[in-house]
Design an enzyme around this catalytic site. Sequence first.
Site, PDB file in Angstrom:
ATOM      1  N   ALA A  68       0.863  -1.188   0.000  1.00 54.40           N
ATOM      2  CA  ALA A  68       0.000   0.000   0.000  1.00 54.40           C
ATOM      3  C   ALA A  68       0.890   1.226   0.000  1.00 54.40           C
ATOM      4  O   ALA A  68       1.827   1.322   0.794  1.00 54.40           O
ATOM      5  CB  ALA A  68      -0.901  -0.009   1.233  1.00 54.40           C
ATOM      6  N   ALA A 113       4.232   4.064   3.232  1.00 53.80           N
ATOM      7  CA  ALA A 113       3.878   2.813   2.540  1.00 53.80           C
ATOM      8  C   ALA A 113       3.918   1.680   3.561  1.00 53.80           C
ATOM      9  O   ALA A 113       4.462   1.844   4.658  1.00 53.80           O
ATOM     10  CB  ALA A 113       4.861   2.521   1.415  1.00 53.80           C
ATOM     11  N   LYS A 114       3.314   0.576   3.250  1.00 55.72           N
ATOM     12  CA  LYS A 114       3.434  -0.630   4.073  1.00 55.72           C
ATOM     13  C   LYS A 114       3.058  -1.809   3.207  1.00 55.72           C
ATOM     14  O   LYS A 114       2.221  -1.680   2.314  1.00 55.72           O
ATOM     15  CB  LYS A 114       2.476  -0.551   5.281  1.00 55.72           C
ATOM     16  CG  LYS A 114       2.842  -1.449   6.423  1.00 55.72           C
ATOM     17  CD  LYS A 114       4.094  -0.951   7.115  1.00 55.72           C
ATOM     18  CE  LYS A 114       4.239  -1.429   8.521  1.00 55.72           C
ATOM     19  NZ  LYS A 114       5.178  -0.649   9.309  1.00 55.72           N
ATOM     20  N   GLY A 115       3.659  -2.943   3.471  1.00 58.86           N
ATOM     21  CA  GLY A 115       3.325  -4.100   2.665  1.00 58.86           C
ATOM     22  C   GLY A 115       3.677  -5.379   3.373  1.00 58.86           C
ATOM     23  O   GLY A 115       4.122  -5.355   4.520  1.00 58.86           O
ATOM     24  N   ASP A 154      10.209  -5.417   8.952  1.00 55.88           N
ATOM     25  CA  ASP A 154       9.070  -5.249   9.855  1.00 55.88           C
ATOM     26  C   ASP A 154       8.863  -6.622  10.503  1.00 55.88           C
ATOM     27  O   ASP A 154       9.773  -7.453  10.478  1.00 55.88           O
ATOM     28  CB  ASP A 154       7.861  -4.822   9.008  1.00 55.88           C
ATOM     29  CG  ASP A 154       6.788  -4.097   9.789  1.00 55.88           C
ATOM     30  OD1 ASP A 154       6.707  -2.874   9.684  1.00 55.88           O
ATOM     31  OD2 ASP A 154       6.010  -4.760  10.513  1.00 55.88           O
TER      32      ASP A 154
END
Length: 424
Positions: A68, A113-115, A154
């Site tokens: 995202a 962002a993050k995924g 992460d």
Amino acid sequence: MASTGKQTTDEPETAVETARRQLERAAAHLDVDPGVIARLKHPDQVHRVSVPLKRDDGDTEIFTGYRAQHDSVRGPFKGGMRYHPGVTEEECIGLSMWMTWKCAVMDLPFGGAKGGIVVNPKELSNEEKERLTRRFAEELRDFIGPMRDIPAPDMGTDAQAMAWFMDAYSMQEGETQPGVVTGKPPVIGGSYGREESPGRSVAIIAREACEYYDYPLEDTTVAIQGFGSVGANAALSLHEWGANVVAVSDVNGAIYDEDGLDIDRIPTHEEKPEAVTTFDGHEPIPNEELLELDVDVLIPAAIGNVLTEANARDVQADIIVEGANGPTTTTADEIFEKRDIHVIPDILANAGGVTVSYFEWLQDINRRQWSLERVNEELESEMLNAWDSVRAEVEERGVTWRDAAYIVGLSRIADAHNARGLWP
Ligand code: NAD
């Protein structure tokens, strides 16, 4: 959810709900074009990819991955990449929004962002993890890059995963591109001090909060929930600077000594996982008791939603510095505000991680490694700048530290949107 074991009546919000609510709260204090707020409620893009993996037994399995990308008005997207069975599109969107605010509070030239991949990394062999990571890098290759979107470790990913990711990307691009990810091993462009940086920033902000509220560090007692990367590094720095860390914990329980713990001697999560309660000479106490100890500063640095409606009235600390992401529920936050307990939010306190990631990216682009001393000096200065900006809003507007941090972030993002305009 909460590790307190108590029944809670306030349901934790989803990450998107929290991010949107904070956006609206901050917007209420600012004269921001509603069109900009409307844009910020939605991510720019969300990529969903299928990642095929040849298992060690020869079978092929398909995993789902997401990335995202929330807002890039101030620079490339930046954010973690997690491997966890609970990864969802919605969670990636919410966490990408948090990253936008965090980068803006720190005045870093990035958007959020993050995924991640929906997978339990503990069920993968090392070789499977490598193949999965390389294929994920390839599936995302068109959407990421040192000037587009820069992932980082992460939950469930680490420096080795970043090295594979960077290698796969670089091989396909035909040139070594260390700046495509951060959190790499220093030998291939990682930054010294990156691992310790979120905990170190928590300690810097706790130290500044103590000074602001007139708690001389050497007379200040601190309790820290979680003795992993964030908790242990925060504990070590605060102990080194003279604070009295009286309680720490891990998933198995807490230890407490009102005269202060010998933090240097407690094995960290890395040295010996989950060994806090085996530390000699201390009777373990339950984790929930740590949160309610009579201390000056409480640092929740383990998991989210541990300070809730069920225990917020029993918290005795005067200052809470959020080391974990989202440790305080909305209802608990309201109770703390009424009780005049100062809560210094995660997006400021633990932002040392993304700040040193920014340093890593600068080092990669310039092909020049910084010493640990330089990293720590620059981190100190960035944290103090962010602290000053947030403090100024607290003083001028009489708002909580959390609202002040979001106001600082949103005003920077909104100004950038206004300056660039909406095209076409
Ligand atoms: P970690 O896995 O290194 O350590 C987590 C610690 O919390 C361990 O000591 C574990 O035993 C303890 N713990 C786990 N469940 C618990 C429970 N139910 N009750 C009490 N203790 C429990 O994780 P970390 O990297 O230190 O991250 C901690 C928090 O900080 C997370 O919310 C994470 O999202 C956030 N954070 C991490 C970073 C980073 O770069 N490491 C950066 C910013 C924020």
